[in-house]
Design a protein around this motif. Structure first.
Motif, PDB file in Angstrom:
ATOM      1  N   ALA A 243      78.849-135.885  24.331  1.00 30.86           N
ATOM      2  CA  ALA A 243      79.515-137.168  24.510  1.00 30.86           C
ATOM      3  C   ALA A 243      78.558-138.095  25.237  1.00 30.86           C
ATOM      4  O   ALA A 243      77.664-137.650  25.964  1.00 30.86           O
ATOM      5  CB  ALA A 243      80.818-137.020  25.293  1.00 30.86           C
ATOM      6  N   LEU A 244      78.756-139.401  25.040  1.00 33.19           N
ATOM      7  CA  LEU A 244      77.899-140.401  25.659  1.00 33.19           C
ATOM      8  C   LEU A 244      78.750-141.380  26.465  1.00 33.19           C
ATOM      9  O   LEU A 244      79.726-141.923  25.962  1.00 33.19           O
ATOM     10  CB  LEU A 244      77.116-141.163  24.580  1.00 33.19           C
ATOM     11  N   LEU A 245      78.358-141.582  27.723  1.00 36.08           N
ATOM     12  CA  LEU A 245      79.003-142.566  28.579  1.00 36.08           C
ATOM     13  C   LEU A 245      78.032-143.708  28.832  1.00 36.08           C
ATOM     14  O   LEU A 245      76.833-143.475  29.046  1.00 36.08           O
ATOM     15  CB  LEU A 245      79.417-141.935  29.921  1.00 36.08           C
ATOM     16  N   LEU A 246      78.546-144.935  28.814  1.00 34.62           N
ATOM     17  CA  LEU A 246      77.715-146.119  29.008  1.00 34.62           C
ATOM     18  C   LEU A 246      78.251-146.934  30.172  1.00 34.62           C
ATOM     19  O   LEU A 246      79.375-147.434  30.121  1.00 34.62           O
ATOM     20  CB  LEU A 246      77.710-146.983  27.740  1.00 34.62           C
ATOM     21  N   ASP A 247      77.448-147.054  31.227  1.00 31.95           N
ATOM     22  CA  ASP A 247      77.843-147.816  32.406  1.00 31.95           C
ATOM     23  C   ASP A 247      77.073-149.126  32.428  1.00 31.95           C
ATOM     24  O   ASP A 247      76.069-149.271  33.104  1.00 31.95           O
ATOM     25  CB  ASP A 247      77.557-147.007  33.674  1.00 31.95           C
ATOM     26  N   GLU A 248      77.522-150.086  31.625  1.00 28.69           N
ATOM     27  CA  GLU A 248      76.895-151.404  31.478  1.00 28.69           C
ATOM     28  C   GLU A 248      75.375-151.320  31.307  1.00 28.69           C
ATOM     29  O   GLU A 248      74.634-152.035  31.990  1.00 28.69           O
ATOM     30  CB  GLU A 248      77.248-152.284  32.674  1.00 28.69           C
ATOM     31  N   PRO A 249      74.871-150.487  30.387  1.00 28.19           N
ATOM     32  CA  PRO A 249      73.424-150.299  30.288  1.00 28.19           C
ATOM     33  C   PRO A 249      72.674-151.478  29.690  1.00 28.19           C
ATOM     34  O   PRO A 249      71.441-151.498  29.732  1.00 28.19           O
ATOM     35  CB  PRO A 249      73.313-149.079  29.364  1.00 28.19           C
ATOM     36  N   PHE A 250      73.394-152.458  29.156  1.00 25.58           N
ATOM     37  CA  PHE A 250      72.727-153.605  28.521  1.00 25.58           C
ATOM     38  C   PHE A 250      72.696-154.839  29.419  1.00 25.58           C
ATOM     39  O   PHE A 250      72.120-155.865  29.054  1.00 25.58           O
ATOM     40  CB  PHE A 250      73.434-153.965  27.202  1.00 25.58           C
ATOM     41  N   SER A 251      73.296-154.751  30.583  1.00 31.80           N
ATOM     42  CA  SER A 251      73.522-155.951  31.402  1.00 31.80           C
ATOM     43  C   SER A 251      72.235-156.564  31.941  1.00 31.80           C
ATOM     44  O   SER A 251      72.209-157.753  32.274  1.00 31.80           O
ATOM     45  CB  SER A 251      74.466-155.627  32.566  1.00 31.80           C
ATOM     46  N   ARG A 252      71.168-155.790  32.056  1.00 33.40           N
ATOM     47  CA  ARG A 252      69.916-156.320  32.604  1.00 33.40           C
ATOM     48  C   ARG A 252      68.949-156.810  31.517  1.00 33.40           C
ATOM     49  O   ARG A 252      67.837-157.238  31.834  1.00 33.40           O
ATOM     50  CB  ARG A 252      69.235-155.264  33.481  1.00 33.40           C
ATOM     51  N   LEU A 253      69.362-156.709  30.263  1.00 32.95           N
ATOM     52  CA  LEU A 253      68.489-157.125  29.166  1.00 32.95           C
ATOM     53  C   LEU A 253      68.699-158.604  28.850  1.00 32.95           C
ATOM     54  O   LEU A 253      69.816-159.120  28.953  1.00 32.95           O
ATOM     55  CB  LEU A 253      68.775-156.292  27.916  1.00 32.95           C
ATOM     56  N   ASP A 254      67.615-159.269  28.429  1.00 33.67           N
ATOM     57  CA  ASP A 254      67.768-160.666  28.032  1.00 33.67           C
ATOM     58  C   ASP A 254      68.495-160.733  26.692  1.00 33.67           C
ATOM     59  O   ASP A 254      68.627-159.739  25.977  1.00 33.67           O
ATOM     60  CB  ASP A 254      66.404-161.369  27.958  1.00 33.67           C
ATOM     61  N   ALA A 255      68.975-161.909  26.356  1.00 37.14           N
ATOM     62  CA  ALA A 255      69.818-162.081  25.166  1.00 37.14           C
ATOM     63  C   ALA A 255      69.120-161.630  23.887  1.00 37.14           C
ATOM     64  O   ALA A 255      69.751-161.063  22.992  1.00 37.14           O
ATOM     65  CB  ALA A 255      70.250-163.543  25.050  1.00 37.14           C
ATOM     66  N   ALA A 256      67.811-161.865  23.809  1.00 44.95           N
ATOM     67  CA  ALA A 256      67.076-161.530  22.594  1.00 44.95           C
ATOM     68  C   ALA A 256      67.033-160.029  22.359  1.00 44.95           C
ATOM     69  O   ALA A 256      67.077-159.564  21.214  1.00 44.95           O
ATOM     70  CB  ALA A 256      65.652-162.084  22.688  1.00 44.95           C
ATOM     71  N   ARG A 257      66.935-159.262  23.441  1.00 39.30           N
ATOM     72  CA  ARG A 257      66.831-157.804  23.325  1.00 39.30           C
ATOM     73  C   ARG A 257      68.186-157.109  23.373  1.00 39.30           C
ATOM     74  O   ARG A 257      68.339-156.005  22.867  1.00 39.30           O
ATOM     75  CB  ARG A 257      65.952-157.259  24.454  1.00 39.30           C
ATOM     76  N   ARG A 258      69.146-157.764  23.977  1.00 45.97           N
ATOM     77  CA  ARG A 258      70.424-157.108  24.241  1.00 45.97           C
ATOM     78  C   ARG A 258      71.105-156.618  22.961  1.00 45.97           C
ATOM     79  O   ARG A 258      71.501-155.459  22.856  1.00 45.97           O
ATOM     80  CB  ARG A 258      71.341-158.063  25.002  1.00 45.97           C
ATOM     81  N   ALA A 259      71.232-157.496  21.987  1.00 45.64           N
ATOM     82  CA  ALA A 259      71.917-157.128  20.744  1.00 45.64           C
ATOM     83  C   ALA A 259      71.160-156.028  20.005  1.00 45.64           C
ATOM     84  O   ALA A 259      71.771-155.095  19.469  1.00 45.64           O
ATOM     85  CB  ALA A 259      72.076-158.349  19.851  1.00 45.64           C
ATOM     86  N   GLN A 260      69.840-156.123  19.994  1.00 47.73           N
ATOM     87  CA  GLN A 260      69.031-155.127  19.295  1.00 47.73           C
ATOM     88  C   GLN A 260      69.191-153.745  19.913  1.00 47.73           C
ATOM     89  O   GLN A 260      69.431-152.752  19.203  1.00 47.73           O
ATOM     90  CB  GLN A 260      67.556-155.534  19.338  1.00 47.73           C
ATOM     91  N   VAL A 261      69.050-153.661  21.233  1.00 51.64           N
ATOM     92  CA  VAL A 261      69.153-152.369  21.911  1.00 51.64           C
ATOM     93  C   VAL A 261      70.581-151.833  21.832  1.00 51.64           C
ATOM     94  O   VAL A 261      70.805-150.643  21.615  1.00 51.64           O
ATOM     95  CB  VAL A 261      68.702-152.497  23.378  1.00 51.64           C
ATOM     96  N   ARG A 262      71.553-152.721  21.980  1.00 46.88           N
ATOM     97  CA  ARG A 262      72.957-152.322  21.912  1.00 46.88           C
ATOM     98  C   ARG A 262      73.281-151.699  20.556  1.00 46.88           C
ATOM     99  O   ARG A 262      73.896-150.626  20.483  1.00 46.88           O
ATOM    100  CB  ARG A 262      73.821-153.554  22.164  1.00 46.88           C
ATOM    101  N   ASP A 263      72.856-152.360  19.476  1.00 50.63           N
ATOM    102  CA  ASP A 263      73.108-151.823  18.141  1.00 50.63           C
ATOM    103  C   ASP A 263      72.422-150.473  17.946  1.00 50.63           C
ATOM    104  O   ASP A 263      72.981-149.568  17.324  1.00 50.63           O
ATOM    105  CB  ASP A 263      72.618-152.803  17.071  1.00 50.63           C
ATOM    106  N   MET A 264      71.218-150.342  18.504  1.00 53.71           N
ATOM    107  CA  MET A 264      70.488-149.087  18.379  1.00 53.71           C
ATOM    108  C   MET A 264      71.233-147.944  19.068  1.00 53.71           C
ATOM    109  O   MET A 264      71.362-146.843  18.531  1.00 53.71           O
ATOM    110  CB  MET A 264      69.096-149.224  18.985  1.00 53.71           C
ATOM    111  N   VAL A 265      71.757-148.212  20.257  1.00 56.99           N
ATOM    112  CA  VAL A 265      72.488-147.179  20.998  1.00 56.99           C
ATOM    113  C   VAL A 265      73.725-146.739  20.225  1.00 56.99           C
ATOM    114  O   VAL A 265      73.973-145.531  20.047  1.00 56.99           O
ATOM    115  CB  VAL A 265      72.888-147.705  22.395  1.00 56.99           C
ATOM    116  N   PHE A 266      74.505-147.699  19.734  1.00 54.86           N
ATOM    117  CA  PHE A 266      75.716-147.344  19.001  1.00 54.86           C
ATOM    118  C   PHE A 266      75.382-146.628  17.686  1.00 54.86           C
ATOM    119  O   PHE A 266      76.076-145.682  17.292  1.00 54.86           O
ATOM    120  CB  PHE A 266      76.558-148.590  18.723  1.00 54.86           C
ATOM    121  N   ASP A 267      74.326-147.053  17.018  1.00 59.69           N
ATOM    122  CA  ASP A 267      73.917-146.405  15.759  1.00 59.69           C
ATOM    123  C   ASP A 267      73.508-144.957  15.999  1.00 59.69           C
ATOM    124  O   ASP A 267      73.872-144.061  15.226  1.00 59.69           O
ATOM    125  CB  ASP A 267      72.765-147.165  15.106  1.00 59.69           C
TER     126      ASP A 267
END
Length: 210
Positions: free
Chosen positions: A156-180
Motif C-alpha cells: 500500500a502507498l500513503l501520501l502525506d502531501e508529497p507534491f506541496s513543495r514542487l513548482d506548478a510546472a513539475r507538480r502535475a507531472q510528478v503527481r501523475d507519475m506517482v499515481f500511474d
C-alpha cells in the motif's frame, strides 16, 4: 474485498477530544483522498496506519491490508510505503545508494545494480546513480524517493502531501507519475492533502475533514 487497504471504524482522539473518524475500503489500484486544513489530524491518520502514532494520541478501530490485520503489527512488518512533503533522501549517499537502501535483502550485486538501473530508467533518470542528491531538482528528488519506496515492494502507498513543495510546472507531472506507478502495481493509495487540485488528479473518492 481481500486485496486492498481497509480502515474499519478508525477513530483517533487526543486528550479525550475526538480528532477524526474514518471507515473506508480502498481497493487495489484505487486512491482515497482525505482533505482538510492543517491540524485536523490528516498526518495522524497516516501515522496510525504505519504504526508510528505518537503516545499522546489514542486510536481505536482496525486496519487490514490484503486481508491481514496489521492494526497492532510492528511498523517494519506492515509493508506500507509512505512519501512525505520532504524527500528524506540520505545526503551522505549517492542517488544509487539511496535506491539500494530500499531494496530487500538478497540477490547478488549484479542483480541489485540491475534493479536500480531499471528503477532509474522508469522515472527518466538514467545515469544518475553516482549523483549527489543535493544536485537534484525538487521533482527529481521526489522521483528518487518514490522509486526507493517502491523498491521495498510495499502493498500500500500513503501520501502525506508529497507534491506541496514542487513548482506548478513539475507538480502535475510528478503527481501523475506517482499515481500511474501505484495503479500499475495495484497498490491501494491513501493520500492526505489540503490541495483541491491534488485531490481531483487522484481520481478517487474524497473525504473532507473539518
Amino acid at each position: 474485498m481481500d486485496r486492498g487497504l481497509i480502515l474499519r471504524d478508525v477513530a483517533i482522539s487526543k486528550d479525550g477530544a475526538p480528532l477524526l473518524s474514518v471507515s473506508h475500503a480502498i481497493a487495489a489500484g484505487e486512491v482515497l483522498t482525505v482533505m482538510g486544513p492543517s491540524g485536523v489530524g490528516k498526518s495522524t491518520l497516516l501515522a496510525f496506519v504505519t504504526g508510528t502514532l505518537a503516545a499522546d494520541f489514542k486510536a481505536t478501530g482496525q486496519v487490514t491490508l490484503d486481508g491481514q490485520d496489521i492494526t497492532h503489527a510492528p511498523a517494519h512488518q506492515r509493508r506500507v510505503g509512505i512519501l512525505f512533503q520532504d524527500d528524506l533522501l540520505f545526503p551522505h549517499l549517492s542517488v544509487g545508494a539511496n535506491l539500494a537502501f530500499g531494496l530487500k535483502a538478497g540477490g547478488n550485486m549484479a542483480e541489485r545494480k540491475a534493479k536500480i538501473k531499471e528503477a532509474m530508467a522508469e522515472v527518466g533518470l538514467e545515469g544518475f546513480e553516482d549523483r549527489d542528491p543535493a544536485t537534484l531538482s525538487g521533482g527529481q528528488k521526489t522521483r528518487i524517493a518514490l522509486m526507493r519506496m517502491l523498491l521495498s515492494e510495499p502493498c500500500a502507498l500513503l501520501l502525506d502531501e508529497p507534491f506541496s513543495r514542487l513548482d506548478a510546472a513539475r507538480r502535475a507531472q510528478v503527481r501523475d507519475m506517482v499515481f500511474d506507478r501505484a495503479k500499475a502495481r495495484g497498490l491501494p493509495v491513501l493520500m492526505v492533502t489540503h490541495d483541491a487540485d491534488d485531490a481531483q488528479a487522484a481520481g478517487g473518492e474524497i473525504i473532507q475533514l473539518r
